[in-house]
Design an enzyme around this catalytic site. Structure first.
Site, PDB file in Angstrom:
ATOM      1  N   GLY A 105      -0.195   5.098  -0.843  1.00 33.03           N
ATOM      2  CA  GLY A 105      -1.189   5.787  -0.034  1.00 33.03           C
ATOM      3  C   GLY A 105      -0.630   7.001   0.685  1.00 33.03           C
ATOM      4  CE  LYS A 148      -6.965   0.142  10.481  1.00 32.64           C
ATOM      5  NZ  LYS A 148      -5.796  -0.397   9.754  1.00 32.64           N
ATOM      6  CE1 TYR A 185      -9.468   1.862   8.579  1.00 36.05           C
ATOM      7  CE2 TYR A 185     -10.112   3.303  10.398  1.00 36.05           C
ATOM      8  CZ  TYR A 185      -9.156   2.858   9.488  1.00 36.05           C
ATOM      9  OH  TYR A 185      -7.894   3.418   9.511  1.00 36.05           O
ATOM     10  N   GLY A 230       0.823  -1.218   0.000  1.00 39.24           N
ATOM     11  CA  GLY A 230       0.000   0.000   0.000  1.00 39.24           C
ATOM     12  C   GLY A 230       0.850   1.257   0.000  1.00 39.24           C
ATOM     13  CG  ASP A 238      -0.620   0.833  -3.864  1.00 42.53           C
ATOM     14  OD1 ASP A 238      -0.537   1.470  -2.806  1.00 42.53           O
ATOM     15  OD2 ASP A 238      -1.720   0.629  -4.440  1.00 42.53           O
ATOM     16  CB  ILE A 239      -3.640  -2.755  -5.702  1.00 43.56           C
ATOM     17  CG1 ILE A 239      -4.472  -3.707  -6.566  1.00 43.56           C
ATOM     18  CG2 ILE A 239      -4.339  -1.426  -5.507  1.00 43.56           C
ATOM     19  CD1 ILE A 239      -5.788  -4.123  -5.893  1.00 43.56           C
ATOM     20  CB  ILE A 262      -2.317  -6.873   0.215  1.00 45.83           C
ATOM     21  CG1 ILE A 262      -1.681  -7.430   1.481  1.00 45.83           C
ATOM     22  CG2 ILE A 262      -3.765  -6.455   0.477  1.00 45.83           C
ATOM     23  CD1 ILE A 262      -0.247  -7.799   1.361  1.00 45.83           C
TER      24      ILE A 262
HETATM   25  P1  NAD Z   1      -4.515   5.134   1.838  1.00 42.99           P
HETATM   26  O1  NAD Z   1      -5.928   4.816   1.486  1.00 42.99           O
HETATM   27  O2  NAD Z   1      -4.010   6.499   1.552  1.00 42.99           O
HETATM   28  O3  NAD Z   1      -3.535   4.094   1.152  1.00 42.99           O
HETATM   29  C1  NAD Z   1      -3.791   2.726   1.109  1.00 42.99           C
HETATM   30  C2  NAD Z   1      -3.091   2.164  -0.101  1.00 42.99           C
HETATM   31  O4  NAD Z   1      -3.462   0.781  -0.170  1.00 42.99           O
HETATM   32  C3  NAD Z   1      -3.530   2.812  -1.423  1.00 42.99           C
HETATM   33  O5  NAD Z   1      -2.401   3.265  -2.145  1.00 42.99           O
HETATM   34  C4  NAD Z   1      -4.254   1.694  -2.169  1.00 42.99           C
HETATM   35  O6  NAD Z   1      -4.015   1.703  -3.565  1.00 42.99           O
HETATM   36  C5  NAD Z   1      -3.630   0.460  -1.524  1.00 42.99           C
HETATM   37  N1  NAD Z   1      -4.491  -0.719  -1.638  1.00 42.99           N
HETATM   38  C6  NAD Z   1      -5.830  -0.798  -1.541  1.00 42.99           C
HETATM   39  N2  NAD Z   1      -6.238  -2.060  -1.747  1.00 42.99           N
HETATM   40  C7  NAD Z   1      -5.124  -2.793  -1.965  1.00 42.99           C
HETATM   41  C8  NAD Z   1      -4.883  -4.154  -2.219  1.00 42.99           C
HETATM   42  N3  NAD Z   1      -5.883  -5.031  -2.333  1.00 42.99           N
HETATM   43  N4  NAD Z   1      -3.614  -4.566  -2.376  1.00 42.99           N
HETATM   44  C9  NAD Z   1      -2.593  -3.682  -2.282  1.00 42.99           C
HETATM   45  N5  NAD Z   1      -2.738  -2.378  -2.055  1.00 42.99           N
HETATM   46  C10 NAD Z   1      -4.008  -1.934  -1.894  1.00 42.99           C
HETATM   47  O7  NAD Z   1      -4.328   4.764   3.365  1.00 42.99           O
HETATM   48  P2  NAD Z   1      -3.254   5.348   4.407  1.00 42.99           P
HETATM   49  O8  NAD Z   1      -3.851   6.553   4.994  1.00 42.99           O
HETATM   50  O9  NAD Z   1      -1.921   5.434   3.804  1.00 42.99           O
HETATM   51  O10 NAD Z   1      -3.349   4.207   5.518  1.00 42.99           O
HETATM   52  C11 NAD Z   1      -2.401   3.174   5.643  1.00 42.99           C
HETATM   53  C12 NAD Z   1      -2.727   2.390   6.915  1.00 42.99           C
HETATM   54  O11 NAD Z   1      -2.720   3.293   8.020  1.00 42.99           O
HETATM   55  C13 NAD Z   1      -4.124   1.744   6.917  1.00 42.99           C
HETATM   56  O12 NAD Z   1      -4.071   0.546   7.629  1.00 42.99           O
HETATM   57  C14 NAD Z   1      -4.965   2.749   7.680  1.00 42.99           C
HETATM   58  O13 NAD Z   1      -6.078   2.148   8.275  1.00 42.99           O
HETATM   59  C15 NAD Z   1      -3.960   3.222   8.699  1.00 42.99           C
HETATM   60  N6  NAD Z   1      -4.323   4.519   9.278  1.00 42.99           N
HETATM   61  C16 NAD Z   1      -4.304   5.648   8.513  1.00 42.99           C
HETATM   62  C17 NAD Z   1      -4.657   6.866   9.076  1.00 42.99           C
HETATM   63  C18 NAD Z   1      -4.653   8.146   8.277  1.00 42.99           C
HETATM   64  O14 NAD Z   1      -5.167   9.164   8.768  1.00 42.99           O
HETATM   65  N7  NAD Z   1      -4.089   8.179   7.079  1.00 42.99           N
HETATM   66  C19 NAD Z   1      -5.019   6.909  10.436  1.00 42.99           C
HETATM   67  C20 NAD Z   1      -5.062   5.738  11.175  1.00 42.99           C
HETATM   68  C21 NAD Z   1      -4.680   4.547  10.582  1.00 42.99           C
HETATM   69  C1  AKB Z   2      -9.950   7.436   8.870  1.00 43.41           C
HETATM   70  O1  AKB Z   2     -10.533   8.504   9.121  1.00 43.41           O
HETATM   71  O2  AKB Z   2     -10.505   6.412   8.437  1.00 43.41           O
HETATM   72  C2  AKB Z   2      -8.475   7.374   9.165  1.00 43.41           C
HETATM   73  C3  AKB Z   2      -8.262   6.884  10.552  1.00 43.41           C
HETATM   74  C4  AKB Z   2      -8.281   7.831  11.677  1.00 43.41           C
HETATM   75  O3  AKB Z   2      -8.117   5.709  10.757  1.00 43.41           O
HETATM   76  N1  AKB Z   2      -7.900   8.647   8.915  1.00 43.41           N
END
Ligand code: NAD
Ligand code: AKB
Length: 314
Positions: A11, A145, A141, A8, A34-35, A53
């Site tokens: 992202g 989690k 979600y 991923g 990434d996908i 993934i």
């Molecule tokens: P994002 O949505 O920006 O990125 C996720 C990436 O995963 C994307 O690039 C997407 O193309 C890729 N993806 C989706 N399906 C896929 C698959 N089947 N195979 C491979 N890749 C795939 O998310 P993020 O914000 O970078 O979050 C990353 C992790 O951090 C997640 O587990 C999310 O729950 C966690 N998280 C993020 C935040 C936040 O605010 N960004 C907060 C808390 C937790």
């Molecule tokens: C969301 O809003 O889904 C994320 C997170 C806090 O996990 N930014």
């Protein structure tokens, strides 16, 4: 940690994490996957592999060829996207997680994945939410989690996989747009402030949620992964946060730089419902105690940097 594969990686977190890991560990020691292809990404033009993934065989092939010592698993669907297709969310979030844990077990890799404040629910204490507390989330979600936190703990206790993780709050950044979460307003508001001088928030006025600037998030991941294992009483899902904010607080800070900035509301019941089920402010004492978590950015400092970076882009 010397050689790292990232899932991923295109992202919001993965993009900046890849850039920072390349700086520290060398470009040849970091493999983003990434996908999607990295067409308009900051990661374009460098080593990159396509990986869904859910495809455990492809993941195993990539690990066998690249020989990492660490996997950082970022591939997931975020909270608002999960509500649109809960079954797909389970397949990617849980199916993907167990594939990543299995490859870590079979190839003896250190493992990192983020949980979220989304792992909490309406019956969780809302103020200074403790590290260990009630977790009965009501979103898909959140269900993913909590299950993921438990699964990572299980792989550590049952198989000895060196799993580590944090509960991230909403992350605020300007390099890559957020991927469909409840906290995305706190990024959009800065972009709209610079572009149009106004923003319509889908999150209501006085809804506080925890947030953190992306530089602090990336530093926290590296710090936790490099921490001495003997100091870790918890392994996964450390509470981390830098600020508890609501849309009015962000708008007031923006007005110090853009005095005419206008904030209006058009509340989205789905995302508002999720936000109301999450804590107002979590307690990150254990992360401070066990691995010296030390965020550098508060709302004022982050606002200045966000607005400047967005202006520079435009
Ligand atoms: P994002 O949505 O920006 O990125 C996720 C990436 O995963 C994307 O690039 C997407 O193309 C890729 N993806 C989706 N399906 C896929 C698959 N089947 N195979 C491979 N890749 C795939 O998310 P993020 O914000 O970078 O979050 C990353 C992790 O951090 C997640 O587990 C999310 O729950 C966690 N998280 C993020 C935040 C936040 O605010 N960004 C907060 C808390 C937790
Ligand atoms: C969301 O809003 O889904 C994320 C997170 C806090 O996990 N930014």
């Amino acid at each position: 940690m010397e050689r790292i594969i990232i899932t991923g990686a295109l992202g919001q977190i993965g993009t900046e994490l890849t850039l920072k890991l390349r700086d520290i560990y060398g470009e040849e020691n970091v493999l983003p996957t990434d996908i999607k292809k990295p067409e308009s990404s900051a990661l374009k033009g460098k080593t990159f592999e396509i990986l869904d993934i859910r495809d455990a065989d492809r993941l195993s092939e990539l690990v066998t060829a690249f020989k990492p010592d660490t996997i950082m698993h970022m591939a997931a669907l975020l909270s608002a996207t999960c509500e649109k297709d809960p079954k797909l969310a389970w397949d990617i979030n849980m199916g993907g997680l167990i594939n990543a844990l299995e490859v870590a077990r079979n190839h003896n890799l250190k493992f990192f994945t983020p949980s979220s404040i989304g792992a909490f629910g309406p019956s969780t204490p809302k103020e200074n939410t403790p590290q260990v507390t009630i977790q009965r989330p009501t979103s898909m979600y959140g269900v993913n989690k909590v299950s993921g936190e438990l699964l990572c703990d299980y792989y550590f206790s049952k198989f000895g996989v060196d799993t580590r993780g944090v509960r991230f709050p909403g992350l605020i950044s300007h390099v890559k747009e957020p991927g469909g979460g409840t906290t995305d307003y706190a990024v959009e508001i800065f972009f709209e402030a610079v572009k149009n001088g106004r923003y319509t928030s889908y999150i209501d006025k006085n809804t506080n949620m925890d947030m953190m600037y992306m530089d602090d998030a990336v530093d926290a991941i590296i710090q936790l992964m490099e921490a001495d294992a003997d100091r870790l009483e918890n392994r996964n899902a450390f509470n981390v946060t830098a600020m508890s904010i609501n849309p009015e607080m962000v708008a007031n800070e923006i007005r110090k730089h853009i005095p005419g900035f206008k904030l209006e509301y058009d509340v989205d019941p789905i995302r508002q419902g999720i936000a109301e089920s999450w804590p107002n402010v979590i307690d990150s004492t254990e992360a401070v105690k066990q691995w010296d978590f030390n965020p550098q950015y508060n709302l004022a400092k982050m606002t200045e940097i966000m607005l400047q970076a967005i202006r520079n882009k435009q």
